[in-house]
Design an enzyme around this catalytic site. Structure first.
Site, PDB file in Angstrom:
ATOM      1  N   GLY A  50      -2.444  -3.962  -1.003  1.00 14.25           N
ATOM      2  CA  GLY A  50      -3.051  -4.376   0.245  1.00 14.25           C
ATOM      3  C   GLY A  50      -4.521  -4.035   0.360  1.00 14.25           C
ATOM      4  N   ASP A  71      -2.445  -0.092 -11.786  1.00 12.69           N
ATOM      5  CA  ASP A  71      -1.262  -0.384 -10.968  1.00 12.69           C
ATOM      6  C   ASP A  71      -0.094  -0.655 -11.907  1.00 12.69           C
ATOM      7  OD1 ASP A  71       0.669  -1.436  -9.059  1.00 12.69           O
ATOM      8  OD2 ASP A  71      -1.050  -1.680  -7.705  1.00 12.69           O
ATOM      9  N   SER A  78       7.066 -10.354  -0.852  1.00 18.67           N
ATOM     10  CA  SER A  78       6.709  -9.682   0.403  1.00 18.67           C
ATOM     11  C   SER A  78       5.292  -9.131   0.385  1.00 18.67           C
ATOM     12  CB  SER A  78       7.696  -8.549   0.696  1.00 18.67           C
ATOM     13  OG  SER A  78       7.631  -7.552  -0.319  1.00 18.67           O
ATOM     14  N   ASN A  79       4.646  -9.091  -0.799  1.00 20.18           N
ATOM     15  CA  ASN A  79       3.264  -8.620  -0.887  1.00 20.18           C
ATOM     16  C   ASN A  79       2.261  -9.634  -0.347  1.00 20.18           C
ATOM     17  OD1 ASN A  79       3.890  -7.299  -4.234  1.00 20.18           O
ATOM     18  ND2 ASN A  79       4.219  -6.295  -2.270  1.00 20.18           N
ATOM     19  N   LEU A  80       2.626 -10.896  -0.356  1.00 13.31           N
ATOM     20  CA  LEU A  80       1.630 -11.949  -0.202  1.00 13.31           C
ATOM     21  C   LEU A  80       1.053 -12.085   1.191  1.00 13.31           C
ATOM     22  CD1 LEU A  80       3.174 -14.740  -2.458  1.00 13.31           C
ATOM     23  CD2 LEU A  80       1.732 -12.799  -3.081  1.00 13.31           C
ATOM     24  N   LYS A  95       0.498  -6.754 -11.220  1.00 15.23           N
ATOM     25  CA  LYS A  95      -0.573  -6.907 -10.230  1.00 15.23           C
ATOM     26  C   LYS A  95      -1.949  -6.861 -10.879  1.00 15.23           C
ATOM     27  CE  LYS A  95       1.914  -5.215  -6.163  1.00 15.23           C
ATOM     28  NZ  LYS A  95       1.950  -4.225  -5.059  1.00 15.23           N
ATOM     29  N   CYS A 198       5.061   1.477   4.566  1.00 16.96           N
ATOM     30  CA  CYS A 198       4.733   0.240   5.278  1.00 16.96           C
ATOM     31  C   CYS A 198       5.954  -0.655   5.412  1.00 16.96           C
ATOM     32  CB  CYS A 198       3.586  -0.484   4.590  1.00 16.96           C
ATOM     33  SG  CYS A 198       3.953  -1.053   2.914  1.00 16.96           S
ATOM     34  N   CYS A 327       0.944  16.527  16.757  1.00 20.42           N
ATOM     35  CA  CYS A 327       1.279  15.298  16.038  1.00 20.42           C
ATOM     36  C   CYS A 327       2.419  15.649  15.073  1.00 20.42           C
ATOM     37  CB  CYS A 327       0.065  14.708  15.330  1.00 20.42           C
ATOM     38  SG  CYS A 327      -0.648  15.782  14.058  1.00 20.42           S
TER      39      CYS A 327
END
Length: 365
Positions: A50, A71, A78-80, A95, A198, A327
């Site tokens: 990303g 990489d 689902s990356n696109l 990649k 993510c 937090c």
């Protein structure tokens, strides 16, 4: 403050390259010499997802001499939605191959593909010899591996992250030029920090391009000596609010950098082990609060606090009250306390966040 450029200029640009980068060469402050520095630059890009996708596209378009792209993943469908370097035909392919393809299509940039996974055992050797690294990885374990290797090598790293609708960008450098304060990953996030993947909380695709473009800009500034890099500052981007602001990043401890660059660590915001009688302000997101929290806490998302601390203080009636900010592990709380103290609010950090507080409760149970 500008820093000395990391790259020496090549002697000449090719005729075709001079024409291709004509709009860069006319930029005041960059010019022909700056473009020749870009053409000689060698940059490592860790992660071709990303953030790595827009980074690679921007640096290839800028005419960087060589990119070493790390990489070990293959492209998935689902990356696109956010990894804009890849195409549907790339699904199932490495990649890094996408990086090589776009470089061949856009410029004279050479791409070296490294499909080995970076580990604590090999990262130092794989990154050795690179003057600059861009960290576009998506887990804190990977970020710590890259950061540790860069710190040992004394090289700068441009760092960015995106989660849901918010992003951060900064520059870490354990051994910057003399007189510049070293800043490292663990000055921003303590060891052992984690965050939801993510795949669980999602990522707003356009923000990846925005953060990645900013990371590429920081890299080009370091290569050319142009402008003021984000060393000692964190850029905070909020896609929903359409805002970008910055927070100073101070050293949380004395660095392991060489003695000539080591400076005394400034004190961070005060921390406490338990809320006591203070008003608790939880700066986590709603989905985090659903899992666990401190009864009676007030809530304001971290992004809202750093974006408009005064508004949060007035809305929640915090003026004149003693506040403890919490937090998940303490990092966001530190930055939120800085923003609140700038509004003259007496605020402290709950040490270690909810995780640390729960652990201390168990110890004393």
């Amino acid at each position: 403050m500008s820093l000395p450029p990391l790259a020496e200029p090549v002697v000449l640009l090719s005729k075709a390259e001079r024409a291709r980068v004509a709009r860069h060469r006319t930029l005041a402050g960059l010019g022909e010499e700056g473009q020749r520095r870009i053409a000689s630059a060698r940059i490592g890009v860790v992660g071709a997802g990303g953030l790595g996708s827009p980074v690679v596209l921007a640096l290839v378009a800028a005419g960087v001499g060589e990119l070493v792209v790390f990489d070990d993943d293959d492209v998935e469908l689902s990356n696109l939605s956010r990894q804009v370097m890849h195409r549907r035909d790339d699904v199932g392919a490495p990649k890094t191959a996408s990086a090589a393809r776009v470089a061949a299509e856009l410029s004279e940039t050479r791409v070296v593909q490294v499909t080995d996974r970076l580990t604590r055992g090999n990262a130092h050797e794989l990154l050795r010899g690179l003057p600059l690294v861009i960290d576009g990885t998506d887990s804190f374990d990977s970020r710590e591996i890259v950061a540790s290797a860069c710190e040992r090598l004394g090289i700068p790293s441009v760092w960015g992250t995106v989660q849901e609708y918010t992003g951060q960008v900064t520059v870490f450098w354990s051994a910057p030029p003399a007189g510049i304060e070293p800043v490292t990953l663990h000055d921003l996030y303590p060891k052992g920090t984690d965050a939801p993947a993510c795949s669980v909380v999602g990522v707003f695709g356009p923000l990846c391009m925005q953060v990645g473009a900013l990371m590429a800009s920081e890299a080009l500034k370091l290569v050319t000596g142009l402008g003021r890099p984000l060393l000692g500052r964190v850029a905070l981007l909020d896609a929903l609010a359409g805002t970008q602001r910055e927070i100073p990043l101070r050293r949380a401890r004395v660095s392991d950098a060489p003695a000539q660059t080591a400076l005394p660590a400034p004190s961070g915001p005060p921390e406490v082990d338990a809320p006591g009688d203070r008003v608790v302000l939880d700066v986590r997101e709603a989905w985090e609060l659903a899992a666990e929290g401190i009864p009676g806490s007030l809530q304001a998302p971290f992004a809202a606090v750093v974006r408009d601390a005064s508004g949060v203080v007035d809305r929640l009636g915090l003026r004149g009250r003693d506040i403890v900010v919490v937090c998940q592990v303490g990092v966001r709380a530190r930055l939120a306390v800085d923003a609140l103290r700038a509004q003259n609010v007496e605020a402290v950090v709950l040490r270690g966040g909810i995780k640390g507080w729960r652990a201390r409760q168990k110890e004393h149970a």
